[in-house]
Design an enzyme around this catalytic site. Structure first.
Site, short mmCIF file in Angstrom:
data_model
loop_
_atom_site.label_atom_id
_atom_site.label_comp_id
_atom_site.label_asym_id
_atom_site.label_seq_id
_atom_site.Cartn_x
_atom_site.Cartn_y
_atom_site.Cartn_z
N CYS A 1 22.39 7.00 -31.42
CA CYS A 1 21.49 8.11 -31.75
C CYS A 1 21.99 9.40 -31.08
CB CYS A 1 20.05 7.76 -31.41
SG CYS A 1 18.84 8.89 -32.17
N HIS B 1 19.25 3.09 -34.76
CA HIS B 1 18.98 2.34 -33.53
C HIS B 1 19.23 0.85 -33.79
CE1 HIS B 1 17.22 5.48 -30.98
NE2 HIS B 1 16.83 6.01 -32.12
N GLU C 1 19.14 -1.51 -31.74
CA GLU C 1 18.19 -2.30 -30.94
C GLU C 1 16.84 -2.44 -31.62
OE1 GLU C 1 17.54 1.96 -29.48
OE2 GLU C 1 19.18 0.76 -30.32
#
Length: 197
Positions: A76, A178, A180
């Site tokens: 990001c 992202h 994650e």
């Protein structure tokens, strides 16, 4: 061992939770000399690119990032920091990849920020996207984007304009989404990064 550059501008908890889920070991890097203890590096980041760059300078880490020869992944804002310049704060950045970070607002008709799930088109054969299907969906939250350039973009996304969902130059990689927060595809990407030489 993955080193996470801890400069006060990253969403560390979500990232470490994802690394735990896929069984990857990591440590926080607070000082330049700690980089040597790791075989790959992640630069996380959320929020304002200009402010994140200032924190990176204050930490003393910004000048060392250029010298890293092991694989580096920016996530990001961490990816945006690798570009030359951001319209967010009109900030000069790390200048690793000769691209610019631009604001969606004046360039698209859709809602800003670009938030939620969107599909990407990865380059064939790039090791970051092994075992990830074409048009896989990843989770995005951003108002600024990195311009698309065929020499550096390794995954494209469209949000009225094409932009770099992922980029690479040498041992440096970046993803705008992202991983994650992107379920199995994101976890696979983190595993892929752990195996890049």
């Amino acid at each position: 061992m993955i080193g996470i550059i801890n400069y006060g501008a990253g969403n560390i908890f979500s990232l470490t939770a994802a690394l735990d889920r896929v069984g990857l070991s990591y440590m926080m890097i607070n000082l330049p000399e700690e980089i040597d203890q790791c075989d790959r590096i992640i630069i996380p980041g959320v929020g304002h690119a200009g402010a994140a760059m200032q924190k990176l300078r204050e930490s003393g880490l910004s000048e060392y990032i250029h010298t890293i020869k092991k694989p580096v992944l920016g996530i990001c804002v961490g990816m945006q920091l690798m570009t030359d310049f951001s319209e967010e704060g009109n900030a000069g950045l790390l200048k690793i990849v000769p691209l610019q970070t631009l604001h969606f607002k004046e360039r698209i008709a859709q809602k800003v920020p670009h938030m939620g799930w969107n599909s990407i088109s990865p380059s064939k054969g790039n090791p970051l996207f092994l075992h990830i299907e074409d048009n896989a969906y990843f989770y995005f939250v951003h108002s600024y984007f990195i311009e698309y350039h065929e020499d550096y973009t390794i995954a494209k996304c469209d949000y009225d304009v094409p932009f770099s969902a992922a980029m690479s130059k040498g041992n440096f990689y970046g993803v705008q989404f992202h991983p994650e927060k992107s379920g199995k595809a994101g976890e696979q990407l983190l595993l892929n990064f752990s195996k890049i030489n």
